[in-house]
Scaffold this motif. Structure first.
Motif, PDB file in Angstrom:
ATOM      1  N   PHE A 177      10.519   6.111   9.054  1.00 37.03           N
ATOM      2  CA  PHE A 177      11.052   6.875  10.259  1.00 37.03           C
ATOM      3  C   PHE A 177       9.971   7.838  10.978  1.00 37.03           C
ATOM      4  O   PHE A 177       9.857   8.173  11.885  1.00 37.03           O
ATOM      5  CB  PHE A 177      12.198   7.583   9.815  1.00 37.03           C
ATOM      6  N   ILE A 178       8.869   8.261   9.899  1.00 29.55           N
ATOM      7  CA  ILE A 178       7.616   9.222  10.424  1.00 29.55           C
ATOM      8  C   ILE A 178       6.649   8.419  11.017  1.00 29.55           C
ATOM      9  O   ILE A 178       6.044   8.537  12.043  1.00 29.55           O
ATOM     10  CB  ILE A 178       7.271  10.053   9.364  1.00 29.55           C
ATOM     11  N   TYR A 179       6.432   7.233  10.434  1.00 28.93           N
ATOM     12  CA  TYR A 179       5.106   6.420  10.815  1.00 28.93           C
ATOM     13  C   TYR A 179       5.420   5.141  11.374  1.00 28.93           C
ATOM     14  O   TYR A 179       4.419   4.271  11.853  1.00 28.93           O
ATOM     15  CB  TYR A 179       4.209   6.153   9.485  1.00 28.93           C
ATOM     16  N   ARG A 180       6.522   4.548  11.374  1.00 23.86           N
ATOM     17  CA  ARG A 180       7.029   3.324  11.876  1.00 23.86           C
ATOM     18  C   ARG A 180       6.366   2.161  10.962  1.00 23.86           C
ATOM     19  O   ARG A 180       6.328   0.907  11.541  1.00 23.86           O
ATOM     20  CB  ARG A 180       6.673   3.117  13.449  1.00 23.86           C
ATOM     21  N   THR A 181       5.936   2.445   9.871  1.00 20.69           N
ATOM     22  CA  THR A 181       5.312   1.314   8.972  1.00 20.69           C
ATOM     23  C   THR A 181       5.036   2.026   7.486  1.00 20.69           C
ATOM     24  O   THR A 181       5.567   3.161   7.170  1.00 20.69           O
ATOM     25  CB  THR A 181       3.909   1.007   9.484  1.00 20.69           C
ATOM     26  N   VAL A 182       4.629   1.253   6.605  1.00 22.36           N
ATOM     27  CA  VAL A 182       4.635   1.571   5.247  1.00 22.36           C
ATOM     28  C   VAL A 182       3.125   1.339   4.943  1.00 22.36           C
ATOM     29  O   VAL A 182       2.453   0.447   5.097  1.00 22.36           O
ATOM     30  CB  VAL A 182       5.433   0.598   4.532  1.00 22.36           C
ATOM     31  N   TYR A 183       2.547   2.387   4.438  1.00 24.10           N
ATOM     32  CA  TYR A 183       1.177   2.708   4.149  1.00 24.10           C
ATOM     33  C   TYR A 183       0.947   2.341   2.448  1.00 24.10           C
ATOM     34  O   TYR A 183       1.804   2.516   1.485  1.00 24.10           O
ATOM     35  CB  TYR A 183       0.650   3.958   4.542  1.00 24.10           C
ATOM     36  N   GLY A 184      -0.585   1.998   2.160  1.00 21.54           N
ATOM     37  CA  GLY A 184      -0.808   2.039   1.004  1.00 21.54           C
ATOM     38  C   GLY A 184      -0.285   0.635   0.268  1.00 21.54           C
ATOM     39  O   GLY A 184      -0.181  -0.330   0.782  1.00 21.54           O
ATOM     40  N   ARG A 185       0.160   0.518  -0.976  1.00 27.41           N
ATOM     41  CA  ARG A 185       0.533  -0.323  -1.792  1.00 27.41           C
ATOM     42  C   ARG A 185       1.805  -0.754  -1.715  1.00 27.41           C
ATOM     43  O   ARG A 185       2.324  -1.763  -2.161  1.00 27.41           O
ATOM     44  CB  ARG A 185       0.185   0.080  -3.422  1.00 27.41           C
ATOM     45  N   GLN A 186       2.764   0.067  -1.344  1.00 26.95           N
ATOM     46  CA  GLN A 186       4.042   0.032  -1.265  1.00 26.95           C
ATOM     47  C   GLN A 186       4.443  -0.970  -0.318  1.00 26.95           C
ATOM     48  O   GLN A 186       3.619  -1.083   0.899  1.00 26.95           O
ATOM     49  CB  GLN A 186       5.052   1.083  -1.143  1.00 26.95           C
TER      50      GLN A 186
ATOM     51  N   ASP B 228       4.437  -5.455  -4.127  1.00 29.53           N
ATOM     52  CA  ASP B 228       3.357  -4.573  -3.828  1.00 29.53           C
ATOM     53  C   ASP B 228       2.406  -5.083  -2.935  1.00 29.53           C
ATOM     54  O   ASP B 228       2.387  -6.316  -2.789  1.00 29.53           O
ATOM     55  CB  ASP B 228       2.509  -4.152  -5.211  1.00 29.53           C
ATOM     56  N   ARG B 229       1.583  -4.400  -2.468  1.00 29.58           N
ATOM     57  CA  ARG B 229       0.472  -5.105  -1.355  1.00 29.58           C
ATOM     58  C   ARG B 229      -0.771  -4.952  -2.146  1.00 29.58           C
ATOM     59  O   ARG B 229      -1.224  -4.057  -2.603  1.00 29.58           O
ATOM     60  CB  ARG B 229       0.436  -4.123  -0.143  1.00 29.58           C
ATOM     61  N   LEU B 230      -1.519  -6.147  -1.997  1.00 26.12           N
ATOM     62  CA  LEU B 230      -2.970  -6.313  -2.444  1.00 26.12           C
ATOM     63  C   LEU B 230      -3.677  -5.618  -1.194  1.00 26.12           C
ATOM     64  O   LEU B 230      -3.690  -5.778  -0.196  1.00 26.12           O
ATOM     65  CB  LEU B 230      -3.298  -7.716  -2.633  1.00 26.12           C
ATOM     66  N   LEU B 231      -4.688  -4.536  -1.834  1.00 23.28           N
ATOM     67  CA  LEU B 231      -5.318  -3.888  -0.698  1.00 23.28           C
ATOM     68  C   LEU B 231      -6.859  -4.622  -0.643  1.00 23.28           C
ATOM     69  O   LEU B 231      -7.206  -5.497  -1.342  1.00 23.28           O
ATOM     70  CB  LEU B 231      -5.776  -2.510  -1.164  1.00 23.28           C
ATOM     71  N   ALA B 232      -7.359  -4.263   0.445  1.00 26.43           N
ATOM     72  CA  ALA B 232      -8.694  -4.832   0.742  1.00 26.43           C
ATOM     73  C   ALA B 232      -9.621  -4.600  -0.146  1.00 26.43           C
ATOM     74  O   ALA B 232      -9.735  -3.629  -0.609  1.00 26.43           O
ATOM     75  CB  ALA B 232      -9.220  -4.350   2.113  1.00 26.43           C
ATOM     76  N   GLY B 233     -10.371  -5.829  -0.637  1.00 21.95           N
ATOM     77  CA  GLY B 233     -11.501  -5.665  -1.642  1.00 21.95           C
ATOM     78  C   GLY B 233     -10.891  -5.755  -3.022  1.00 21.95           C
ATOM     79  O   GLY B 233     -11.583  -5.625  -4.058  1.00 21.95           O
ATOM     80  N   GLU B 234      -9.525  -6.045  -3.191  1.00 16.21           N
ATOM     81  CA  GLU B 234      -9.098  -6.116  -4.423  1.00 16.21           C
ATOM     82  C   GLU B 234      -8.808  -7.716  -5.025  1.00 16.21           C
ATOM     83  O   GLU B 234      -8.462  -8.456  -4.201  1.00 16.21           O
ATOM     84  CB  GLU B 234      -7.695  -5.467  -4.486  1.00 16.21           C
ATOM     85  N   GLU B 235      -8.755  -7.823  -6.193  1.00 17.58           N
ATOM     86  CA  GLU B 235      -8.602  -8.974  -6.987  1.00 17.58           C
ATOM     87  C   GLU B 235      -7.249  -8.798  -7.844  1.00 17.58           C
ATOM     88  O   GLU B 235      -7.260  -7.908  -8.581  1.00 17.58           O
ATOM     89  CB  GLU B 235      -9.780  -9.415  -7.818  1.00 17.58           C
ATOM     90  N   ILE B 236      -6.470  -9.806  -7.962  1.00 14.54           N
ATOM     91  CA  ILE B 236      -5.379  -9.977  -8.777  1.00 14.54           C
ATOM     92  C   ILE B 236      -5.758 -11.219 -10.154  1.00 14.54           C
ATOM     93  O   ILE B 236      -6.437 -12.120  -9.528  1.00 14.54           O
ATOM     94  CB  ILE B 236      -4.077 -10.394  -8.291  1.00 14.54           C
ATOM     95  N   LEU B 237      -5.801 -10.588 -11.212  1.00 12.30           N
ATOM     96  CA  LEU B 237      -6.104 -11.492 -12.479  1.00 12.30           C
ATOM     97  C   LEU B 237      -4.476 -11.788 -12.961  1.00 12.30           C
ATOM     98  O   LEU B 237      -3.985 -10.593 -13.739  1.00 12.30           O
ATOM     99  CB  LEU B 237      -6.974 -11.067 -13.171  1.00 12.30           C
ATOM    100  N   TRP B 238      -4.209 -12.754 -12.783  1.00  9.42           N
ATOM    101  CA  TRP B 238      -2.899 -13.067 -13.405  1.00  9.42           C
ATOM    102  C   TRP B 238      -2.813 -14.337 -14.507  1.00  9.42           C
ATOM    103  O   TRP B 238      -3.417 -15.530 -14.136  1.00  9.42           O
ATOM    104  CB  TRP B 238      -1.513 -13.666 -12.491  1.00  9.42           C
ATOM    105  N   GLU B 239      -2.752 -13.666 -15.967  1.00 11.56           N
ATOM    106  CA  GLU B 239      -3.241 -14.727 -16.893  1.00 11.56           C
ATOM    107  C   GLU B 239      -1.877 -14.713 -17.846  1.00 11.56           C
ATOM    108  O   GLU B 239      -1.550 -13.514 -18.605  1.00 11.56           O
ATOM    109  CB  GLU B 239      -4.305 -14.326 -17.396  1.00 11.56           C
ATOM    110  N   ASP B 240      -1.105 -15.849 -18.019  1.00 10.91           N
ATOM    111  CA  ASP B 240      -0.232 -15.991 -19.093  1.00 10.91           C
ATOM    112  C   ASP B 240       0.778 -14.970 -18.893  1.00 10.91           C
ATOM    113  O   ASP B 240       1.229 -14.326 -19.927  1.00 10.91           O
ATOM    114  CB  ASP B 240      -0.815 -16.236 -20.423  1.00 10.91           C
ATOM    115  N   GLY B 241       1.350 -14.478 -17.932  1.00 10.57           N
ATOM    116  CA  GLY B 241       2.330 -13.789 -17.764  1.00 10.57           C
ATOM    117  C   GLY B 241       2.074 -12.061 -17.505  1.00 10.57           C
ATOM    118  O   GLY B 241       2.702 -11.361 -17.235  1.00 10.57           O
TER     119      GLY B 241
END
Length: 362
Positions: A163-172, A179-192
């Motif tokens: 309601f302040i910014y009309r959007t959601v910033y950062g990782r949320q 969650d949001r993956l930010l620019a330049g980030e990598e997810i490693l998902w391995e065996d749970g």
């Protein structure tokens, strides 16, 4: 009303389903239609992914790679198959410093429950992810995530921010647990297990010595880079593209770089929207003048009050979240008209979302 099957065809989602886990996630795959493919890893479970039209998919004996957006090596665009063939992406990981462009990459192992997700610094595909009880879901669309994940509700912590910014910033995000993956980030998902790493950032650009005081020489240097990169995209896309030309500096600069590369050998069409309102008349006048000065064949898509209301509802249904600004319904009308009347145009150059590359836009 945009149907669940249309959402499943239009956007990308992938993930892992544990063989002995909660069956509700597996049952929900059928809700989004039949464009779901699977990579079984023995009896432990399987990866799944959808196949929207913009996904570039390649595979070899060891892995499957999905590329959203464009990647280049500084000289030419690179397909998903070329990324694998040249060893830029493979079982050993991703060579981040050798891949430029606007891509997000998804690398699935065929031999073990291991997935790499990488979002380039300039990727306009905003990747959201959720992991729980051994399962994983990642997508570029919140509504598609909501369709797939059982019991996912509103993230009430972001309501004041909205309601302040009309959007959601950062990782949320608007969804609880996503969650949001930010620019330049990598997810490693391995065996749970899920780990997020920052593998590239803008610091190395500032340390590269390419920052320059504005002068005739630095402007010439900057335009040289613009011309070169625009040329990489134009040649790789075989000129099946157009420009979203408003009256702003960004889109005009992009059009100028395109013109410089083409050097009089053809003209790309350009588009903008016009709102049925007296207060918008000057925007049409400015866009017409810009198109004339830049020598483009320009088309206006007129958006009436009724069109706007209809596209407002459609845009919210498509994205699965509130809109961060007032122009998204107009962009939806514009791209819809291009899709219906200009089949040869597959890619749009535009200057939007420049401030959304690091967690602001959607």
């Amino acid at each position: 009303m945009v149907s669940k099957e249309e959402i499943g065809r239009a956007f990308f989602a992938c993930g892992w389903i544990e063989a002995n886990g909660d069956r509700r996630l597996e049952d929900r795959l059928g809700v989004i239609g039949d464009r779901v493919e699977k990579i079984a890893i023995g009896e432990r479970g399987y990866f799944f992914f959808t196949r929207p039209f913009y996904a570039d998919i390649a595979e070899n004996e060891a892995c499957t790679l999905i590329k959203l957006g464009y990647a280049h090596d500084g000289a030419q665009l690179i397909s998903a198959w070329e990324l694998l063939e040249r060893g830029l992406v493979g079982p050993a990981g991703i060579k981040y410093d050798q891949i430029s462009g606007s891509a997000s990459l998804f690398l699935f192992s065929k031999r073990e429950p291991r997935l790499l997700i990488y979002r380039n610094l300039l990727s306009t595909f905003e990747i959201k992810y959720w992991s729980k009880f051994g399962h994983l879901v990642a997508s570029d669309n919140l509504r598609l995530m909501r369709l797939l994940i059982p019991d996912m509700g509103l993230n009430q912590a972001v309501i004041p921010q909205h309601f302040i910014y009309r959007t959601v910033y950062g990782r949320q995000t608007y969804l609880q647990g996503a969650d949001r993956l930010l620019a330049g980030e990598e997810i490693l998902w391995e065996d749970g297990k899920l780990l997020v790493h920052q593998v590239s950032d803008l610091q190395k650009l500032s340390a590269a010595g390419d920052q320059r005081v504005v002068s005739a020489e630095s402007v010439e240097w900057f335009m040289g880079i613009m011309n070169h990169v625009s040329g990489i995209y134009l040649e790789g896309l075989e000129k099946r593209s157009a420009t979203m030309l408003s009256v702003g500096v960004d889109s005009s600069l992009i059009q100028s770089a395109i013109n410089n590369h083409l050097g009089g050998k053809g003209v790309l069409p350009s588009f903008s929207f016009s709102v049925d309102s007296p207060s918008f008349a000057y925007e049409v006048e400015y866009a017409s003048q810009a198109a004339k000065d830049l020598g483009t064949k320009h088309e206006f898509v007129k958006v009436t009050e009724g069109d706007y209301r209809q596209n407002l509802v459609s845009a919210i249904q498509l994205l699965g979240q509130p809109l961060p600004d007032d122009v998204r319904p107009c962009f939806l009308a514009l791209t819809g008209q291009i899709a219906r009347g200009w089949e040869a145009v597959q890619t749009l150059f535009h200057g939007q979302i420049a401030d959304g590359l690091h967690g602001v836009g959607s």
